[in-house]
Design a protein around this motif. Sequence first.
Motif, short mmCIF file in Angstrom:
data_model
loop_
_atom_site.label_atom_id
_atom_site.label_comp_id
_atom_site.label_asym_id
_atom_site.label_seq_id
_atom_site.Cartn_x
_atom_site.Cartn_y
_atom_site.Cartn_z
N PRO A 161 0.55 -1.72 0.10
CA PRO A 161 0.05 0.16 -0.01
C PRO A 161 0.97 0.94 0.19
O PRO A 161 1.71 1.53 0.67
N VAL A 162 0.27 2.50 -0.58
CA VAL A 162 1.21 3.47 -0.82
C VAL A 162 -0.01 4.62 0.32
O VAL A 162 -0.50 5.05 -0.03
N ALA A 163 1.46 5.52 0.39
CA ALA A 163 1.01 6.94 0.88
C ALA A 163 1.57 7.62 0.69
O ALA A 163 2.87 7.39 -0.27
N ILE A 214 -1.11 16.42 -6.57
CA ILE A 214 -2.71 15.38 -5.49
C ILE A 214 -3.20 14.45 -6.42
O ILE A 214 -3.48 12.72 -6.76
N ALA A 215 -3.51 14.98 -8.10
CA ALA A 215 -4.24 14.24 -9.09
C ALA A 215 -3.23 13.09 -9.30
O ALA A 215 -3.43 12.24 -9.80
N ALA A 216 -1.07 13.48 -9.57
CA ALA A 216 -0.89 12.56 -10.07
C ALA A 216 -0.81 11.60 -8.85
O ALA A 216 -1.05 10.45 -9.22
N VAL A 217 -1.24 11.84 -7.56
CA VAL A 217 -0.42 11.00 -6.37
C VAL A 217 -2.46 9.80 -6.48
O VAL A 217 -2.06 8.57 -6.56
N ASP A 218 -2.99 10.13 -6.99
CA ASP A 218 -4.44 9.93 -7.01
C ASP A 218 -4.39 8.75 -7.62
O ASP A 218 -4.78 7.85 -8.12
N THR A 219 -3.10 8.82 -8.94
CA THR A 219 -3.64 7.67 -9.98
C THR A 219 -2.74 6.21 -9.22
O THR A 219 -2.88 5.11 -10.28
N LEU A 220 -1.89 6.20 -8.20
CA LEU A 220 -1.52 5.07 -7.64
C LEU A 220 -2.51 5.61 -6.42
O LEU A 220 -2.26 3.99 -6.25
N ALA A 221 -3.55 5.50 -6.34
CA ALA A 221 -5.00 4.71 -5.76
C ALA A 221 -4.25 4.49 -3.98
O ALA A 221 -4.07 3.82 -3.79
N PRO A 222 -3.27 6.14 -3.85
CA PRO A 222 -2.47 5.80 -2.18
C PRO A 222 -4.08 5.57 -1.25
O PRO A 222 -5.17 5.75 -1.02
N ALA A 223 -3.33 4.93 0.07
CA ALA A 223 -4.21 4.36 0.77
C ALA A 223 -4.71 5.45 1.80
O ALA A 223 -5.62 5.89 2.13
N ARG A 224 -3.29 7.06 1.95
CA ARG A 224 -3.27 8.21 2.44
C ARG A 224 -2.55 8.80 1.73
O ARG A 224 -1.68 8.86 1.20
N THR A 225 -3.38 10.28 1.79
CA THR A 225 -2.43 11.49 1.71
C THR A 225 -2.73 12.40 1.99
O THR A 225 -3.58 12.55 2.81
N VAL A 226 -1.46 13.03 3.34
CA VAL A 226 -1.48 14.39 4.35
C VAL A 226 -0.21 14.83 3.39
O VAL A 226 0.59 14.43 3.03
N ILE A 271 7.20 10.34 -0.79
CA ILE A 271 7.65 12.21 0.47
C ILE A 271 7.46 13.27 -1.38
O ILE A 271 8.61 13.13 -1.70
N LEU A 272 6.65 14.36 -1.12
CA LEU A 272 6.94 15.11 -2.16
C LEU A 272 6.84 16.50 -1.94
O LEU A 272 6.19 16.15 -0.73
N TYR A 273 6.76 17.28 -2.76
CA TYR A 273 6.61 18.83 -2.84
C TYR A 273 5.54 19.77 -2.77
O TYR A 273 5.67 19.85 -4.52
N GLY A 274 4.87 20.37 -2.43
CA GLY A 274 3.82 20.99 -3.20
C GLY A 274 4.07 22.43 -4.03
O GLY A 274 3.24 22.20 -4.85
N ASP A 275 5.81 22.38 -4.65
CA ASP A 275 6.22 23.23 -5.05
C ASP A 275 6.79 23.12 -6.37
O ASP A 275 7.43 23.41 -6.81
N VAL A 276 6.43 21.62 -5.86
CA VAL A 276 6.81 20.34 -7.13
C VAL A 276 6.37 20.01 -8.27
O VAL A 276 6.30 18.46 -7.68
N PRO A 277 5.11 20.49 -8.34
CA PRO A 277 3.94 19.81 -8.78
C PRO A 277 3.73 19.47 -10.31
O PRO A 277 2.54 18.49 -10.48
N LEU A 278 5.13 18.92 -11.04
CA LEU A 278 4.42 18.18 -12.25
C LEU A 278 5.20 16.91 -12.07
O LEU A 278 5.21 16.66 -13.61
N VAL A 279 5.65 15.85 -11.55
CA VAL A 279 6.02 15.02 -11.25
C VAL A 279 5.19 13.48 -11.16
O VAL A 279 3.79 14.39 -11.32
N SER A 280 5.69 13.16 -12.67
CA SER A 280 4.99 12.06 -12.44
C SER A 280 4.36 10.89 -11.98
O SER A 280 4.85 10.69 -11.93
N PRO A 281 2.95 10.39 -12.18
CA PRO A 281 3.27 8.84 -11.83
C PRO A 281 3.70 8.52 -12.05
O PRO A 281 4.11 7.00 -11.42
N GLU A 282 4.66 8.04 -13.17
CA GLU A 282 5.31 6.62 -13.72
C GLU A 282 6.80 7.23 -12.84
O GLU A 282 6.80 6.28 -12.90
N THR A 283 6.87 8.44 -12.92
CA THR A 283 8.24 8.45 -12.03
C THR A 283 7.72 8.27 -10.61
O THR A 283 8.71 7.32 -10.11
N MET A 284 6.80 8.65 -9.86
CA MET A 284 6.31 8.09 -8.45
C MET A 284 6.84 6.38 -8.43
O MET A 284 6.82 6.13 -7.82
#
Length: 450
Positions: free
Chosen positions: A4-6, A39-51, A101-114
Amino acid sequence: MTEPVAAIILAAGKGTRMKSDLHKVLHPIAGRPMLLHLIAAVDTLAPARTVVVTGAASAQVEAAVAPLGVATALQAEQLGTGHAVQQAQNALAGFDGDVLILYGDVPLVSPETMRAMLDRLQSDDAPATVVLGFRPADPGAYGRVIADRDGRIVKMVEFKDASPEERAETLCNSGLMAVRARDLFALLARVGNENAAGEYYLPDIVMLAAADGRASAVIETDAHEVAGVNSRAELAAVEHAWQQRRRAAAMADGATLIAPETVWFAYDTAIGRDVTIEPNVVFGRGVSVAGKAVIHAFSHLEGATVGEGASVGPYARLRPGAVLGKGARAGNFVEMKQAVLGAGAKANHLTYLGDAEVGAGANIGAGTITCNYDGFFKYRTKIGDGAFIGSNSALVAPVAIGAGAIVGAGSVVTRDVEAEALAVARGEQQQKSGWAGRFRERMKARKAAK
C-alpha cells in the motif's frame, strides 16, 4: 505483492519570494493550483492515505484540499524538511506500506516517476530509501548525491555543507523520496540539526540508514519534472514547460496547431482528431472540442463544448455553458454563455447569446443580443429550428421565437413569435423631402453669424 502507498506532501512554507497573499502552492499552472496537480498525480496510484503538511497560511491550503478528502498536518514552526515530514506521523498512524515524500511546489512529477521510485524501493536489494535525483543545467545550490555506478548512494550532502569536490558533482537531490513507513519515522527521530542552517534535514535519513549498514538508492529523472516554484518567474517557466509538452501531445494526437507557441491549454482541455487551432487561442478550464472543428485566431474558450466540425471565431469568446452543435458557427466577436447553438446554426458576427437555446439551422444576424438579465434575475431565450433573426435585434427574455420564424432587422422583441411568422418591432420610418438640405443651410448660417 504491491505494498500500500501513502503520500506526504510538504506545503508549509508560504513562499515569500512570490510576494503574494495567496499561498505559493495554490498558484495555478494551466488553470489548476500546483498542489492539486500533484495530488491528481498521486491519486492515480490509488494511495491509502495522502497527507499535506501545512504551515504558513494553513487555512488556505486546508480549504483547497478538504473537498478532495486529503488529510492535513500542521508544522507550526518551520524547522526543516525532516521536521516537516515528522508532522505527518499521527496522520499515518497504523499505516504499514511505502511512503512517497513530495513537495507542493514541485508540481509536475509524473505518476510514472512516482511508480518508478516505489518499484525501486521494492527491488531485490531492498534499499532503505529511494531518492529522486536529477541533473540540472546549473546545479547551483542544490544538495548533491554521490552514488556508485549501480545507483547506490555513497553520500548525500546539502550544498551549504558540501566540500568543493562534492559541489563538483552534477547529480542533485530533488528532495523527493520513497521510504517504508516502518523505517521513516524511526530514522527521522534520530536526525539532528548540527548543520549550517540549524535545521532537521530529511536527506540525513539516508546516511543514518547507511550507518546501520543499509544502503539507499537513487534514480534519475529529467530536470523539468522536478522544477520547483519559488517565484513568479519560476511559475512562468514551469507553465511554459507544461504548455510545450501539452502542445506536443495535442499534435501527436492528431490536432493541427498553426502556431503552437501561441496556444494555451488548460489542464483538462480535450481536443479531438483533425481539429485545427489557429494562432493566439486560449483554453480555460472545462473545454471539449470534437473532431474536425476549427478554432480561429484570438478566441477564448472556457467551460465550453464544441461539436464536430464546428467553427469558432476569430475573436470569439465562449464562456461556461456554451455548446456548439455539429457544424455550428460562432464567428468573429460572438460571445456565448449558458447558450446552445444547434447543429448547423450560425451566429457569424457581433452577437451575444446568453441563457439561450438556438435551434438547428437557425441564423442569428450581426448585432443580435439576447437580453437575459434584468438586474436581478436571468431569463432564457428559445429560438426554433431554422429561424432567422435579422441584424441588430434585441430579444428580451423570457421569449421564444418559433421554428422558421423571421425577425426583421432592428427589432426589439418582447413577446413570443409563432412558427413561420414575421415579427417586426421597430418605429415606423418617416421621410421629409428636402429637410436635410434646409437643415444644413440653417446650421451654416448660424455658424457664420458667430
